[in-house]
Design an enzyme around this catalytic site. Structure first.
Site, short mmCIF file in Angstrom:
data_model
loop_
_atom_site.label_atom_id
_atom_site.label_comp_id
_atom_site.label_asym_id
_atom_site.label_seq_id
_atom_site.Cartn_x
_atom_site.Cartn_y
_atom_site.Cartn_z
N ASP A 144 10.68 1.20 -1.00
CA ASP A 144 9.76 0.13 -0.60
C ASP A 144 9.15 0.46 0.76
O ASP A 144 9.62 1.36 1.46
CB ASP A 144 10.55 -1.20 -0.54
CG ASP A 144 9.67 -2.41 -0.76
OD1 ASP A 144 8.44 -2.31 -0.63
OD2 ASP A 144 10.23 -3.48 -1.07
N LYS B 95 9.99 -7.88 6.16
CA LYS B 95 9.18 -7.59 4.98
C LYS B 95 8.52 -8.88 4.51
O LYS B 95 8.91 -9.95 4.89
CB LYS B 95 10.06 -7.01 3.86
CG LYS B 95 10.45 -5.57 4.13
CD LYS B 95 11.18 -4.91 2.99
CE LYS B 95 10.54 -5.04 1.65
NZ LYS B 95 9.14 -4.53 1.57
N GLY C 165 4.89 -9.05 4.20
CA GLY C 165 3.47 -9.12 4.53
C GLY C 165 2.61 -9.24 3.28
O GLY C 165 1.58 -9.91 3.28
N SER D 132 0.83 -1.22 0.00
CA SER D 132 0.00 0.00 0.00
C SER D 132 0.86 1.26 0.00
O SER D 132 0.47 2.27 -0.58
CB SER D 132 -0.94 -0.01 1.20
OG SER D 132 -0.19 -0.02 2.39
N GLU E 176 11.55 -8.36 -3.80
CA GLU E 176 11.93 -7.11 -3.14
C GLU E 176 13.39 -7.18 -2.67
O GLU E 176 14.14 -6.21 -2.77
CB GLU E 176 11.02 -6.85 -1.94
CG GLU E 176 9.61 -6.45 -2.37
CD GLU E 176 8.61 -6.40 -1.23
OE1 GLU E 176 7.61 -5.70 -1.38
OE2 GLU E 176 8.81 -7.09 -0.21
N LYS F 13 5.24 1.12 12.30
CA LYS F 13 6.16 0.08 11.82
C LYS F 13 7.52 0.12 12.53
O LYS F 13 8.33 -0.78 12.38
CB LYS F 13 6.40 0.22 10.32
CG LYS F 13 5.13 0.26 9.46
CD LYS F 13 4.47 -1.09 9.39
CE LYS F 13 3.29 -1.15 8.44
NZ LYS F 13 3.61 -1.17 7.05
C1 5RP Z 1 5.37 -6.69 0.63
C2 5RP Z 1 6.06 -5.94 1.68
C3 5RP Z 1 5.52 -4.60 2.05
O1 5RP Z 1 6.50 -3.64 1.85
C4 5RP Z 1 5.11 -4.62 3.49
O2 5RP Z 1 4.20 -5.67 3.70
C5 5RP Z 1 4.47 -3.29 3.90
O3 5RP Z 1 3.24 -3.17 3.27
P1 5RP Z 1 2.39 -1.84 3.29
O4 5RP Z 1 3.13 -0.83 2.47
O5 5RP Z 1 1.09 -2.24 2.65
O6 5RP Z 1 2.23 -1.40 4.70
O7 5RP Z 1 7.04 -6.35 2.24
O8 5RP Z 1 5.97 -7.93 0.41
#
Ligand code: 5RP
Length: 243
Positions: free
Chosen positions: A98, A111, A113, A46, A120, A138
Site C-alpha cells: 500500500d 493513511k 487521503g 496513485s 486498507e 511522505k
Molecule cells: C488511500 C491511502 C493512500 O495509500 C494514501 O492516501 C497515499 O496515496 P498516494 O499513493 O496517492 O500517494 O491511504 O486511502
C-alpha cells in the site's frame, strides 16, 4: 518543475513529476518481494496504481496469485489486468502492499487521503506482512502535519466531530459531507499538527462511539520502501514473515 494532476475522489491534487518518479522507483523495488502464487492485499491510491502499471511493464506473471483489493478503483484496474481478485479470501494474506500519507521513523502511518482507510486497515491487519511504498516527501519525524482521516457514521455526526475536536484538533468533514466512502460513510479530516503518541491516539479515537476507523496504522508496517530520485531506501521496522 513539471507537474501532473491526479484525481483522488473528486479532489484535484497537484503532484510533482519527481514524486511520481520516486513512487515508481519504490514500486520497482517492491516487485522483488512478490512471487507468483502469493496471496496479496492491494491498497488504494496513485502509488498502488503505479505498482500495477509496473507489474504490466515488467511482464510479471501472477497467474497463481490471489489478490484482495481495498477499493473499487483498485479492483477495476486489477481485473482489467487479469489478476485474480477474491474478496471472500479467508486466512492470512502473505503480504499487503500500500501507499501512505505520512510515515514516521517507527513505520507508523497516517493513511486515508484517498478515503479507503477502513478496508486498507482490515486487509493489512489480515496480512503476515505490510509493505509501504512512498515517495520521499511522505517520510516525517512526527505524524500529524497531514490531516488525520477518520471515517465516521453519519448518525450524530456533529457529536462525533465535537468529541474528536476535544482531543485537540481542528476537524473538517471532507467535502462538506459530499465525500462518501465505499462503506457509505463520511470522513472527517483532523488537523493535529503533531501526534506525539500515535498508539494512544489511535486507541482514544477508536473508543469514540460513531468512529468507524481512524487512519493511524500503528506498529503494522514490516518494511517501507522510500523512492528517491537517486534510488530506493529500504526501512525495516519488523522481521518479514516468510518473504
Ligand atoms: C488511500 C491511502 C493512500 O495509500 C494514501 O492516501 C497515499 O496515496 P498516494 O499513493 O496517492 O500517494 O491511504 O486511502
Amino acid at each position: 518543475m513539471q507537474s501532473y494532476y491526479k484525481t483522488i475522489n473528486c479532489a484535484m491534487v497537484n503532484e510533482s513529476h519527481d514524486s511520481i518518479k520516486e513512487k515508481r522507483i519504490a514500486c520497482e523495488v517492491a516487485t522483488r518481494y512478490l512471487k507468483d502464487g502469493m496471496s496479496i492485499g492491494l491498497g488504494t491510491g496513485s502509488t498502488v496504481n503505479i505498482l500495477l502499471d509496473v507489474f504490466d511493464e515488467m511482464n510479471l506473471c501472477f497467474k497463481k496469485s490471489t489478490f484482495v483489493s481495498t477499493s473499487d478503483r483498485t479492483t477495476e484496474k486489477a481485473l482489467k489486468m487479469g489478476l485474480n481478485i477474491d474478496q471472500d479470501f479467508s486466512g492470512e494474506l502473505d503480504v499487503s502492499i500500500d501507499g501512505a500519507d505520512e510515515i514516521d521513523p517507527n513505520g507508523n502511518l497516517i493513511k486515508g487521503g484517498g478515503g479507503a482507510l477502513t478496508r486498507e486497515k482490515i486487509v493489512a491487519y489480515n496480512s503476515r506482512n505490510l509493505i509501504i511504498l512512498a515517495d520521499s516527501s511522505k517520510f516525517v519525524e512526527t505524524l500529524g502535519k497531514f490531516k488525520l482521516p477518520v471515517e465516521i457514521f453519519r448518525l450524530f455526526l456533529s457529536g462525533t466531530v465535537k468529541r474528536l475536536e476535544s482531543l485537540g484538533c481542528e476537524c473538517k468533514v471532507r467535502d462538506g459531507g459530499q465525500f462518501i466512502t465505499e462503506n457509505g460513510n463520511p470522513i472527517v479530516d483532523c488537523q493535529f499538527k503533531s501526534i506525539k503518541d500515535p498508539g494512544t491516539m489511535e486507541k482514544t479515537i477508536k473508543m469514540i462511539p460513531g468512529v468507524v476507523e481512524v487512519g493511524l496504522f500503528v506498529g503494522m508496517t514490516n518494511l517501507s520502501i522510500e523512492g528517491r530520485m537517486e534510488g530506493a531506501v529500504i526501512h525495516r521496522y519488523k522481521e518479514l514473515n516468510g518473504l
